[in-house]
Write an enzyme that holds these catalytic residues in place. Structure first.
Site, PDB file in Angstrom:
ATOM      1  N   ARG A   1       0.825  -1.220   0.000  1.00  0.00           N
ATOM      2  CA  ARG A   1       0.000   0.000   0.000  1.00  0.00           C
ATOM      3  C   ARG A   1       0.854   1.263   0.000  1.00  0.00           C
ATOM      4  O   ARG A   1       0.462   2.277  -0.575  1.00  0.00           O
ATOM      5  CB  ARG A   1      -0.929   0.013   1.209  1.00  0.00           C
TER       6      ARG A   1
ATOM      7  N   LYS B   1     -19.068 -15.210   4.074  1.00  0.00           N
ATOM      8  CA  LYS B   1     -20.368 -14.788   4.591  1.00  0.00           C
ATOM      9  C   LYS B   1     -21.353 -14.345   3.516  1.00  0.00           C
ATOM     10  O   LYS B   1     -21.128 -13.350   2.847  1.00  0.00           O
ATOM     11  CB  LYS B   1     -20.165 -13.634   5.566  1.00  0.00           C
TER      12      LYS B   1
ATOM     13  N   GLY C   1     -10.207  -8.494   0.178  1.00  0.00           N
ATOM     14  CA  GLY C   1      -8.909  -8.739   0.792  1.00  0.00           C
ATOM     15  C   GLY C   1      -8.440 -10.180   0.655  1.00  0.00           C
ATOM     16  O   GLY C   1      -7.314 -10.442   0.233  1.00  0.00           O
TER      17      GLY C   1
ATOM     18  N   GLY D   1     -14.067  -3.383   1.126  1.00  0.00           N
ATOM     19  CA  GLY D   1     -15.466  -2.986   1.265  1.00  0.00           C
ATOM     20  C   GLY D   1     -15.872  -1.853   0.332  1.00  0.00           C
ATOM     21  O   GLY D   1     -16.991  -1.835  -0.181  1.00  0.00           O
TER      22      GLY D   1
HETATM   23  P1  ADP Z   1     -12.939 -11.458   0.698  1.00  0.00           P
HETATM   24  O1  ADP Z   1     -12.033 -10.945   1.801  1.00  0.00           O
HETATM   25  O2  ADP Z   1     -12.170 -11.721  -0.573  1.00  0.00           O
HETATM   26  O3  ADP Z   1     -14.125 -10.583   0.486  1.00  0.00           O
HETATM   27  P2  ADP Z   1     -14.257 -13.278   2.509  1.00  0.00           P
HETATM   28  O4  ADP Z   1     -13.677 -12.547   3.661  1.00  0.00           O
HETATM   29  O5  ADP Z   1     -15.716 -13.179   2.289  1.00  0.00           O
HETATM   30  O6  ADP Z   1     -13.478 -12.908   1.153  1.00  0.00           O
HETATM   31  O7  ADP Z   1     -13.970 -14.856   2.707  1.00  0.00           O
HETATM   32  C1  ADP Z   1     -12.702 -15.428   2.704  1.00  0.00           C
HETATM   33  C2  ADP Z   1     -12.626 -16.614   3.641  1.00  0.00           C
HETATM   34  O8  ADP Z   1     -13.588 -17.609   3.339  1.00  0.00           O
HETATM   35  C3  ADP Z   1     -11.280 -17.313   3.521  1.00  0.00           C
HETATM   36  O9  ADP Z   1     -10.619 -17.244   4.768  1.00  0.00           O
HETATM   37  C4  ADP Z   1     -11.625 -18.727   3.127  1.00  0.00           C
HETATM   38  O10 ADP Z   1     -10.794 -19.697   3.711  1.00  0.00           O
HETATM   39  C5  ADP Z   1     -13.028 -18.860   3.645  1.00  0.00           C
HETATM   40  N1  ADP Z   1     -13.745 -19.984   2.995  1.00  0.00           N
HETATM   41  C6  ADP Z   1     -13.999 -20.147   1.699  1.00  0.00           C
HETATM   42  N2  ADP Z   1     -14.661 -21.298   1.482  1.00  0.00           N
HETATM   43  C7  ADP Z   1     -14.836 -21.891   2.675  1.00  0.00           C
HETATM   44  C8  ADP Z   1     -15.459 -23.097   3.118  1.00  0.00           C
HETATM   45  N3  ADP Z   1     -16.038 -23.946   2.268  1.00  0.00           N
HETATM   46  N4  ADP Z   1     -15.464 -23.351   4.450  1.00  0.00           N
HETATM   47  C9  ADP Z   1     -14.888 -22.508   5.311  1.00  0.00           C
HETATM   48  N5  ADP Z   1     -14.291 -21.344   4.969  1.00  0.00           N
HETATM   49  C10 ADP Z   1     -14.253 -21.046   3.670  1.00  0.00           C
END
Ligand code: ADP
Ligand code: MG
Length: 377
Positions: A34, A195, A336, A359
Site C-alpha cells: 500500500r 459470509k 482482501g 469494502g
Molecule cells: P474477501 O475478503 O475476498 O471478500 P471473505 O472474507 O468473504 O473474502 O472470505 C474469505 C474466507 O472464506 C477465507 O478465509 C476462506 O478460507 C473462507 N472460505 C472459503 N470457502 C470456505 C469453506 N467452504 N469453508 C470454510 N471457509 C471457507
C-alpha cells in the site's frame, strides 16, 4: 472529480489522504504494497514543486492513542522508499503539526500521526476536519479503500480546501466503473468467501446485471440449505436461508454440484454426510464454472471458492483463477482474501485489475454513492 494531476501545485502544500493501513510487527512494516502504491502520487507532486502532508489511519485504535499503532515505523519505511527524509509528527493535529506544516518547503514530505487516535476522525467532525485542513493549501484523496466511510479526513475536510482526486483513486473509479456502466456481455460474477450475510446485497445487485453468478466458498452451504439439502457440519448462516431462497428465484445464480469434504473425498451436493464439512468446490463444478467463464467478456470475482489457506482446498480457487486468466475478458477482482489467494497462487498478472478497495469496491460495484467520492464532486 477534479484530478490532482491537472492542478497547479507549485509552492503549495498538498494534503494527501493515503491508505497506509499496513500490517506492523515488532515495529516493522510487514507488507508495504500500500505504501509503494502511493509513491508515484507523492513523487509526481514533489517533482512539480509541491510539499506533501500525508494523512492515514492504521488499525482500529478506536479514538484512543495506542502506542503500537503509531506511524513512526511507517514514516521510517516510507523515507527508505522515497530516499528522503519524512517529517513525522507524533500528533494528529494541533500546534506541533502546524509548526512543521508552516515551515514546509518545496519537496518536503510530512506525515501526521494515526488519524484514528482522535475519536472525531470517524465521526466526520467538522472542527477536527478544519484543524486537519490547516496543515495544507490543497487536499487530495488517494485512499479509495476508505472512501466508503464518511470520515473527517475523506469527507468533512473537503469543505475547507480545494479538493482533488489522486491517481490511485481515479484508477479504481475508472476500472470499477466498467462493471457499473455497460459491462461487455456476457458478464459473469464469481462470488465466494465466508459470509452470505455480508454479500446478499451484492449478489442481489449483480444478479440484475450479470448473465451468470457462480457461487462458491462457504456461502454455498447457506444456498444449499435454502434448496433443502443436508450440509453436514459445513459452515453456513442458517438465519440467512430465507434471503438465500429469495435470491435463488433469480435464475442466473448457479450453485456447485459437487463438494470436496474435510476427509478429502468429493461428493455430490445431494450426498453430504452428516459428520462432514465441505471445504471446496469439486472438479465437476470447477469444469462447469470454467466453461462459463471461458465465454465471458467481463468477469468480476470476489471471495475464494474454498478454504484456500489449507491445501488441497485451494484447488477450486486455483482452477477458477486460471480459467479467468485464460478468458478474453476484462477481469476485476475485489476483496482482501481474494487478493491474498491470488498472491499466494502467484497469479497477479492474470487479471486486468486487482482492486485494493475491499469494502469500498464492493459498495461501488453495487452502485452505492461513496461519501469520499461524492465529497470530491
Ligand atoms: P474477501 O475478503 O475476498 O471478500 P471473505 O472474507 O468473504 O473474502 O472470505 C474469505 C474466507 O472464506 C477465507 O478465509 C476462506 O478460507 C473462507 N472460505 C472459503 N470457502 C470456505 C469453506 N467452504 N469453508 C470454510 N471457509 C471457507
Ligand atoms: Mg475477507
Amino acid at each position: 472529480m477534479r484530478s490532482i494531476t491537472k492542478a497547479n501545485v507549485k509552492g503549495k502544500r498538498v494534503i494527501v489522504r493515503v491508505d497506509f493501513n499496513v500490517p506492523l510487527k515488532d515495529g516493522l512494516v510487514q507488507n508495504d504494497a500500500r505504501i509503494r502504491a502511493t509513491l508515484p502520487t507523492i513523487n509526481a507532486l514533489l517533482e512539480k514543486g509541491a510539499s506533501v502532508v500525508l494523512m492515514t489511519h492504521l488499525g482500529r485504535p478506536d479514538g484512543k492513542i495506542v502506542d503500537t499503532l503509531r506511524l513512526k515505523p511507517v514514516a521510517l519505511h516510507l523515507a527508505k522508499l522515497l530516499g528522503k527524509k519524512v517529517l513525522y509528527v507524533p500528533a494528529v493535529i494541533g500546534a506541533p503539526c502546524e509548526r512543521v506544516a508552516s515551515r514546509l518547503r518545496e519537496g518536503d514530505v510530512m506525515l501526521v500521526e494515526n488519524l484514528r487516535f482522535d475519536p472525531r476522525e470517524e465521526k466526520n467532525d467538522k472542527t477536527f476536519a478544519k484543524y486537519l485542513a490547516k496543515l495544507g493549501d490543497l487536499y487530495c484523496n488517494d485512499a479509495f479503500g476508505v472512501s466508503h466511510r464518511a470520515h473527517a479526513s475523506v469527507a468533512a475536510i473537503t469543505k475547507f480546501l480545494p479538493s482533488f482526486a489522486g491517481p490511485l483513486l481515479e484508477k479504481e473509479v475508472a476500472l470499477l466503473s466498467v462493471l457499473t456502466r455497460k459491462p461487455k456481455k456476457p458478464f459473469v460474477a464469481i462470488l465466494g468467501g465466508a459470509k452470505v450475510g455480508d454479500k446478499i446485497q451484492l449478489i442481489a445487485e449483480l444478479s440484475k446485471r450479470c448473465d451468470a453468478i457462480l457461487i462458491g466458498g462457504a456461502m454455498t452451504f447457506t444456498f444449499l440449505l435454502a434448496c433443502g439439502k443436508n450440509i453436514g457440519k459445513s459452515k453456513a448462516e442458517p438465519d440467512k436461508v430465507a434471503l438465500a431462497r429469495k435470491l435463488l428465484k433469480r435464475k442466473n445464480i448457479i450453485l456447485p454440484t459437487d463438494i470436496v469434504l474435510d476427509n478429502g473425498k468429493t461428493v455430490s451436493v445431494n450426498d453430504i454426510p452428516a459428520n462432514a464439512r465441505g471445504l471446496d468446490i469439486g472438479e465437476e463444478t470447477q469444469a462447469v464454472y470454467a466453461e462459463i467463464i471461458r465465454g465471458a467478456k467481463t468477469v468480476f470475482w470476489n471471495g475464494p471458492l474454498g478454504l484456500f489457506e489449507q491445501k488441497p482446498y485451494h484447488l477450486g480457487t486455483l482452477a477458477i483463477a486460471k480459467a479467468i486468466s485464460k478468458a478474453k475478458a476484462i477481469s476485476i477482482v475485489g476483496g482482501g482474501d481474494s487478493i491474498a489467494a491470488i498472491e499466494l497462487l502467484k497469479l497477479q498478472k492474470a487479471f486486468t485489475h486487482l482492486s485494493t478497495g475491499g469494502g469500498a469496491s464492493l459498495e461501488f460495484i453495487q452502485g452505492k454513492k461513496l461519501p469520499g467520492i461524492t465529497a470530491l464532486d
